[in-house]
Design a protein around this motif. Structure first.
Motif, PDB file in Angstrom:
ATOM      1  N   ARG A 172       0.811  -1.219   0.000  1.00  0.00           N
ATOM      2  CA  ARG A 172       0.000   0.000   0.000  1.00  0.00           C
ATOM      3  C   ARG A 172       0.845   1.270   0.000  1.00  0.00           C
ATOM      4  O   ARG A 172       0.565   2.230  -0.719  1.00  0.00           O
ATOM      5  CB  ARG A 172      -0.957  -0.011   1.197  1.00  0.00           C
ATOM      6  CG  ARG A 172      -1.968   1.133   1.192  1.00  0.00           C
ATOM      7  CD  ARG A 172      -2.994   0.980   2.300  1.00  0.00           C
ATOM      8  NE  ARG A 172      -4.010  -0.008   1.947  1.00  0.00           N
ATOM      9  CZ  ARG A 172      -4.024  -1.259   2.401  1.00  0.00           C
ATOM     10  NH1 ARG A 172      -3.068  -1.685   3.205  1.00  0.00           N
ATOM     11  NH2 ARG A 172      -4.975  -2.097   2.045  1.00  0.00           N
ATOM     12  N   LEU A 173       1.902   1.296   0.806  1.00  0.00           N
ATOM     13  CA  LEU A 173       2.737   2.489   0.888  1.00  0.00           C
ATOM     14  C   LEU A 173       3.491   2.731  -0.424  1.00  0.00           C
ATOM     15  O   LEU A 173       3.600   3.867  -0.893  1.00  0.00           O
ATOM     16  CB  LEU A 173       3.716   2.369   2.055  1.00  0.00           C
ATOM     17  CG  LEU A 173       3.103   2.355   3.457  1.00  0.00           C
ATOM     18  CD1 LEU A 173       4.179   2.185   4.521  1.00  0.00           C
ATOM     19  CD2 LEU A 173       2.329   3.649   3.708  1.00  0.00           C
ATOM     20  N   THR A 174       4.013   1.659  -0.997  1.00  0.00           N
ATOM     21  CA  THR A 174       4.718   1.796  -2.271  1.00  0.00           C
ATOM     22  C   THR A 174       3.750   2.223  -3.369  1.00  0.00           C
ATOM     23  O   THR A 174       4.087   3.042  -4.234  1.00  0.00           O
ATOM     24  CB  THR A 174       5.389   0.472  -2.661  1.00  0.00           C
ATOM     25  OG1 THR A 174       6.252   0.040  -1.598  1.00  0.00           O
ATOM     26  CG2 THR A 174       6.203   0.625  -3.934  1.00  0.00           C
ATOM     27  N   LEU A 175       2.544   1.695  -3.323  1.00  0.00           N
ATOM     28  CA  LEU A 175       1.530   2.066  -4.300  1.00  0.00           C
ATOM     29  C   LEU A 175       1.243   3.565  -4.231  1.00  0.00           C
ATOM     30  O   LEU A 175       1.117   4.236  -5.262  1.00  0.00           O
ATOM     31  CB  LEU A 175       0.254   1.266  -4.044  1.00  0.00           C
ATOM     32  CG  LEU A 175      -0.849   1.344  -5.099  1.00  0.00           C
ATOM     33  CD1 LEU A 175      -0.358   0.796  -6.421  1.00  0.00           C
ATOM     34  CD2 LEU A 175      -2.078   0.580  -4.635  1.00  0.00           C
ATOM     35  N   ARG A 176       1.151   4.089  -3.044  1.00  0.00           N
ATOM     36  CA  ARG A 176       0.909   5.524  -2.873  1.00  0.00           C
ATOM     37  C   ARG A 176       2.073   6.345  -3.437  1.00  0.00           C
ATOM     38  O   ARG A 176       1.872   7.393  -4.048  1.00  0.00           O
ATOM     39  CB  ARG A 176       0.692   5.851  -1.396  1.00  0.00           C
ATOM     40  CG  ARG A 176       0.320   7.309  -1.130  1.00  0.00           C
ATOM     41  CD  ARG A 176       0.029   7.540   0.342  1.00  0.00           C
ATOM     42  NE  ARG A 176      -1.156   6.815   0.746  1.00  0.00           N
ATOM     43  CZ  ARG A 176      -2.391   7.306   0.611  1.00  0.00           C
ATOM     44  NH1 ARG A 176      -2.570   8.493   0.078  1.00  0.00           N
ATOM     45  NH2 ARG A 176      -3.432   6.618   1.016  1.00  0.00           N
ATOM     46  N   ARG A 177       3.310   5.851  -3.253  1.00  0.00           N
ATOM     47  CA  ARG A 177       4.472   6.559  -3.804  1.00  0.00           C
ATOM     48  C   ARG A 177       4.414   6.600  -5.324  1.00  0.00           C
ATOM     49  O   ARG A 177       4.766   7.615  -5.945  1.00  0.00           O
ATOM     50  CB  ARG A 177       5.761   5.876  -3.353  1.00  0.00           C
ATOM     51  CG  ARG A 177       6.102   6.068  -1.883  1.00  0.00           C
ATOM     52  CD  ARG A 177       7.285   5.204  -1.491  1.00  0.00           C
ATOM     53  NE  ARG A 177       8.436   5.440  -2.358  1.00  0.00           N
ATOM     54  CZ  ARG A 177       9.434   4.586  -2.516  1.00  0.00           C
ATOM     55  NH1 ARG A 177       9.412   3.411  -1.887  1.00  0.00           N
ATOM     56  NH2 ARG A 177      10.458   4.880  -3.291  1.00  0.00           N
TER      57      ARG A 177
END
Length: 247
Positions: A172-177
């Motif tokens: 999820r965090l990488t997706l947001r980046r």
């Protein structure tokens, strides 16, 4: 399957369209082209020799030596492990209905948008991987794998379900980046440009980008780089902002 990738046979008599399919597949994470057939005879010969390496066939309905639907049923009979996607200009309901009865994985009407092709390949990979890793499933798990929606269910409801259970390999965090990087970019980005921005490998960047394309948060189109080779470029869609809110 070779090195965790799925082999595809392209059956298309128009060499220009076949080359477009090849370029698209070669730039799609997890897939490679096993063979190119211009007619039914060539398709049967390639299948006879390389069937173990082919998991998906892109099949035109109009071939010079055989009806595509006739070839569909022959492949269905002889190679039960292979999935078939009709990629054709045939719009007749009778043709579509027979193809669906023949168990096609999808039916794509020419001219095909890159986003629609990506959606099909992503769904194919997701279903194959999910079924390969499980001995059995309950109804909810199966519905999620098949991405089934009840009539009237909103796209936002689907997005909320996806946000609660992102597929394996998507953080999820990488997706947001990735989304933030696309939003800040003055133009569309290639997977390599995204990899540099993320500080990750090209394959990782492509995996996230293709996931976003499949969820219709990002568009993808073929462009040409400095050396004249086709490359996929990704651009954030307006609908991505609503999709992002559900993460």
């Amino acid at each position: 399957m070779s090195d965790g990738q799925y082999g595809i046979l392209v059956v298309e008599d128009d060499f220009r369209i076949a080359d477009i399919h090849r370029a698209f597949i070669e730039q799609s994470d997890g897939f490679y082209v096993v063979g190119m057939a211009r007619n039914g005879s060539e398709a049967k010969a390639i299948m006879a020799e390389h069937a173990a390496n082919i998991q998906l066939i892109l099949l035109d309905a109009y071939l010079p030596d055989v009806e595509g639907l006739e070839l569909l049923w022959a492949i269905r009979r002889d190679y039960v492990h292979v999935d078939i996607v009709m990629v054709t200009a045939a719009r007749e309901v009778e043709t579509i209905s027979e193809a669906l009865r023949g168990g096609v994985f999808d039916y794509l009407i020419k001219p095909i948008e890159a986003a629609r092709m990506t959606q099909m390949l992503t769904r194919f990979r997701r279903e194959r991987e999910a079924l390969a890793n499980r001995a059995e499933m309950n109804q909810d798990e199966l519905d999620h794998v098949l991405a089934r929606l009840q009539p009237g269910e909103s796209a936002r409801s689907k997005n909320q379900t996806l946000s609660q259970a992102l597929p394996k390999g998507i953080d999820r965090l990488t997706l947001r980046r990735v989304i933030d990087a696309l939003a800040d970019a003055p133009d569309s980005l290639t997977a390599m440009q995204m990899a540099r921005t993320m500080g990750a490998s090209r394959s990782t960047a492509r995996r996230y980008l293709e996931f976003l394309v499949a969820e219709q948060a990002v568009s993808a189109e073929l462009g040409y780089g400095d050396v004249g080779r086709p490359e996929r470029r990704y651009r954030l869609l307006e609908a991505a902002h609503e999709w992002l809110e559900s993460l």
